[in-house]
Design a protein around this motif. Sequence first.
Motif, PDB file in Angstrom:
ATOM      1  N   ASP A 120       0.786  -1.228   0.000  1.00  0.00           N
ATOM      2  CA  ASP A 120       0.000   0.000   0.000  1.00  0.00           C
ATOM      3  C   ASP A 120       0.820   1.280   0.000  1.00  0.00           C
ATOM      4  O   ASP A 120       0.411   2.263  -0.579  1.00  0.00           O
ATOM      5  CB  ASP A 120      -0.997   0.020   1.165  1.00  0.00           C
ATOM      6  N   THR A 134      -0.872  -2.491  -4.169  1.00  0.00           N
ATOM      7  CA  THR A 134      -1.723  -1.400  -3.724  1.00  0.00           C
ATOM      8  C   THR A 134      -3.065  -1.524  -4.421  1.00  0.00           C
ATOM      9  O   THR A 134      -3.335  -2.508  -5.103  1.00  0.00           O
ATOM     10  CB  THR A 134      -1.057  -0.031  -3.990  1.00  0.00           C
ATOM     11  N   PHE A 135      -3.903  -0.533  -4.260  1.00  0.00           N
ATOM     12  CA  PHE A 135      -5.212  -0.541  -4.892  1.00  0.00           C
ATOM     13  C   PHE A 135      -5.617   0.888  -5.214  1.00  0.00           C
ATOM     14  O   PHE A 135      -5.039   1.837  -4.720  1.00  0.00           O
ATOM     15  CB  PHE A 135      -6.262  -1.218  -3.995  1.00  0.00           C
ATOM     16  N   ASP A 136      -6.642   0.999  -6.032  1.00  0.00           N
ATOM     17  CA  ASP A 136      -7.158   2.298  -6.462  1.00  0.00           C
ATOM     18  C   ASP A 136      -8.436   2.574  -5.675  1.00  0.00           C
ATOM     19  O   ASP A 136      -9.471   1.939  -5.917  1.00  0.00           O
ATOM     20  CB  ASP A 136      -7.414   2.264  -7.963  1.00  0.00           C
ATOM     21  N   ASN A 137      -8.384   3.511  -4.753  1.00  0.00           N
ATOM     22  CA  ASN A 137      -9.545   3.834  -3.927  1.00  0.00           C
ATOM     23  C   ASN A 137     -10.758   4.250  -4.752  1.00  0.00           C
ATOM     24  O   ASN A 137     -11.894   4.052  -4.334  1.00  0.00           O
ATOM     25  CB  ASN A 137      -9.217   4.949  -2.936  1.00  0.00           C
ATOM     26  N   ARG A 138     -10.541   4.808  -5.903  1.00  0.00           N
ATOM     27  CA  ARG A 138     -11.658   5.272  -6.734  1.00  0.00           C
ATOM     28  C   ARG A 138     -12.438   4.129  -7.337  1.00  0.00           C
ATOM     29  O   ARG A 138     -13.581   4.273  -7.670  1.00  0.00           O
ATOM     30  CB  ARG A 138     -11.130   6.181  -7.833  1.00  0.00           C
ATOM     31  N   GLU A 139     -11.787   2.990  -7.491  1.00  0.00           N
ATOM     32  CA  GLU A 139     -12.444   1.828  -8.112  1.00  0.00           C
ATOM     33  C   GLU A 139     -13.073   0.894  -7.098  1.00  0.00           C
ATOM     34  O   GLU A 139     -13.807   0.020  -7.454  1.00  0.00           O
ATOM     35  CB  GLU A 139     -11.432   1.059  -8.961  1.00  0.00           C
ATOM     36  N   ILE A 140     -12.777   1.080  -5.833  1.00  0.00           N
ATOM     37  CA  ILE A 140     -13.281   0.134  -4.820  1.00  0.00           C
ATOM     38  C   ILE A 140     -14.658   0.522  -4.354  1.00  0.00           C
ATOM     39  O   ILE A 140     -15.045   1.598  -4.227  1.00  0.00           O
ATOM     40  CB  ILE A 140     -12.300   0.072  -3.630  1.00  0.00           C
TER      41      ILE A 140
END
Length: 140
Positions: A120, A134-140
């Motif tokens: 992250d 990591t991840f994309d907060n906008r897509e979750i």
Amino acid sequence: MKKKKDPAKIVDSWELDKKEEVMVSTETKADTKKVGVAMPTRTSERWLDDGANMKAQLEILGYEVDLEYAEDNIDLQITQIESMLLNGADCLVIASIDSTKLVTVLEEAKKRNVPVIAYDRLLMESDALSYYATFDNREI
């Protein structure tokens, strides 16, 4: 006649989406791969959940996991990662508090050929990084 399954090889994976039997490695303790997981703090439910889930999934796969929380203390996180390396970690997963302070311990991991996964939070100022998860907060 149906062959009986060795109960030592089966884990009830109730945490997975579907109930199923999961075969795990029956390697001896000396052959078990060790993963050090360094999380920043216990003060956020997010880090508690991420740490617990990561540990559970790695253990299902047969890994020995050393999960540590540094309570937002960078010196403690450095000490924990050094200890993981000294105790024979085969891989490190690090959610850093301040990656610029981890340069020396990351260099030690690189010298030992221990892969490092930044979890992250990207690890900066070091070429010891093997992977970044990591991840994309906008897509979750």
